[in-house]
Every structure is written in C-alpha cells, then in structure tokens.
Design an enzyme around this catalytic site. Structure first.
Site, PDB file in Angstrom:
ATOM      1  N   ASP A  15       0.879  -1.159   0.000  1.00  0.00           N
ATOM      2  CA  ASP A  15       0.000   0.000   0.000  1.00  0.00           C
ATOM      3  C   ASP A  15       0.927   1.222   0.000  1.00  0.00           C
ATOM      4  O   ASP A  15       2.146   1.085   0.174  1.00  0.00           O
ATOM      5  CB  ASP A  15      -0.886  -0.044   1.257  1.00  0.00           C
ATOM      6  CG  ASP A  15      -1.731   1.200   1.429  1.00  0.00           C
ATOM      7  OD1 ASP A  15      -2.367   1.613   0.450  1.00  0.00           O
ATOM      8  OD2 ASP A  15      -1.742   1.768   2.542  1.00  0.00           O
ATOM      9  N   ASP A  17      -0.328   5.081   0.969  1.00  0.00           N
ATOM     10  CA  ASP A  17      -0.680   6.147   1.912  1.00  0.00           C
ATOM     11  C   ASP A  17      -0.651   5.667   3.361  1.00  0.00           C
ATOM     12  O   ASP A  17      -1.305   4.690   3.714  1.00  0.00           O
ATOM     13  CB  ASP A  17      -2.072   6.689   1.580  1.00  0.00           C
ATOM     14  CG  ASP A  17      -2.081   7.419   0.257  1.00  0.00           C
ATOM     15  OD1 ASP A  17      -1.374   8.427   0.143  1.00  0.00           O
ATOM     16  OD2 ASP A  17      -2.781   6.971  -0.670  1.00  0.00           O
TER      17      ASP A  17
END
Length: 231
Positions: A15, A17
């Site tokens: 991922d 963020d």
C-alpha cells in the site's frame, strides 16, 4: 493471542498512503478544509472508518455522515483540490526507503497497490521519483479499470499479483498495509499481511493481520524467507 505461523514468500505488495508516505496527516488536513466552513470537525473515529477506501466511497460516506449540503462529486472535487495543494510535500515513512532498496538490491519483486488514482500517485511521489521507479508495477485503484471493487475487496491485490511476469500464487505474496480495510483485502486475497497501523487504532482493529509492527523499521525479512538486512 496465539502466535501466527509465518510462511515463506517470494513477492511483496505495498500500500502507499500512511505506509510508505506520510500522507494521512495531509489527507486529514484536506478533509478538514472542506468541513471548516460548516464548523464541523474531522475526527480520528471518522477517519478510521474510511482509511484505505477509494475516492467515491470516501466522498459518499463524508457527505452522508456530516449531512453536507453537496453531492459526493462536489465533496470529492473540493477534497482533490485541497489534496493537490498539500501532497507535493509528502514525506517517506520511517524504514520505507531502506526496505524498498533492500528488496530491489536482492531482486525480490515488489509492486504498489494503492487506492489512489494514477495522477495522485504522481503528485504524492514528486520528491521520490527514483525510489518509486524501483517498483515492478503499480496498480492505482481509483483509476485502474480492472479494479472493479476497492478495499476491503481483494481485487487490487489479486490484480497486482497477476501483473508480475511469473504470476505468483496469492500465498506467495506478502502484503504491507496500514489500514484495517487494506488488511482485510489482503487476507481475502489469500495473502499474508504485515500491518503498520496508526498508533491510535485499537488493537482489535489490527488482530486480523499476520503481523503487526510499530514501524517498517521493525520488519525482519528473514521471518518470511526473504534475504535479511545486512545491518
């Protein structure tokens, strides 16, 4: 809680963020800027409900939750404008660069699987172009037409795995996430998950992860059959 069995892997999927880039504080500010004219407060309790979701579900939730006098499209547009103003200065999270460079140096394939759209990824990585070019490929959920369902559905991680040239099985992929929705997506994809949560997140929201770490600095690759750090 019993210690979970750790299986060897060959590929990693990240991922972005809140895991690799410290964008969550900037997202919080961008959302608060939309709420300010209405005298409303964007709390962490609200934030944790939408962490990891794509653009439309986030905007629909915010408009409904705060009873805002706007459509989800109008909310999304304002949030995007605020985000564009703020995101060019996104900083790397502790341990992110070290881990990515280590995997690349040891020829461990890794991909990016983010709910952000491709344009936003370009903006957020403005100051980290060379590092993010080390990824084998990127799947940008909000703009990738193959990603029919966002996290917590497994689509984005299954697609990321399928785009590696050797197409590893899900059980051979290790997902790195910071949000409960992202961990659920990785788990539903049949992958092990490393979670680096916001410290304010309750422990029960993290219990479904294979391993929970305080920081990427604490990750030990050898526990998953990957080359160990040399220092």
């Amino acid at each position: 809680m019993a210690q979970k069995v750790l299986r060897n892997v060959t590929h990693c999927i990240f991922d972005m963020d809140g895991l690799l880039l410290d964008t969550e504080t900037l997202y919080t500010l961008a959302a608060q800027m939309v709420l300010d004219p209405f005298g409303l407060k964007y709390t962490f309790e609200v934030k944790e409900k939408i962490m990891g979701l794509q653009t439309r579900p986030v905007a629909e939730f915010m408009v409904h939750y705060y009873d805002l006098p706007m459509t989800w499209e109008e909310y999304a547009k304002q949030q995007l404008q605020n985000t564009r103003t703020l995101m060019g200065d996104a900083k790397l999270m502790p341990g992110a660069e070290r881990l990515l460079r280590h995997l690349h140096a040891n020829k461990v394939p890794f991909a990016l699987a983010t709910s952000s759209g491709a344009e936003m990824v370009e903006l957020k990585t403005t100051n980290h172009r060379e590092l993010f070019n080390l990824f084998n490929h990127r799947v940008c959920g909000s703009s990738d037409k193959e990603v029919k369902n966002g996290k917590p559905a497994p689509d984005i991680f299954l697609i990321a795995a399928a785009r590696f040239s050797d197409k590893p099985k899900p059980e051979n992929c290790l997902v790195f996430e910071d949000s409960p929705n992202g961990v659920s997506a990785g788990e539903s994809a049949g992958m092990q998950t490393i979670m680096v949560p916001d410290p304010r997140l309750s422990k029960d929201r993290c219990s479904h992860a294979t391993q929970v770490l305080r920081s990427l600095e604490d990750f030990k690759p050898e526990q998953f059959g990957l080359p160990a750090f040399k220092n």
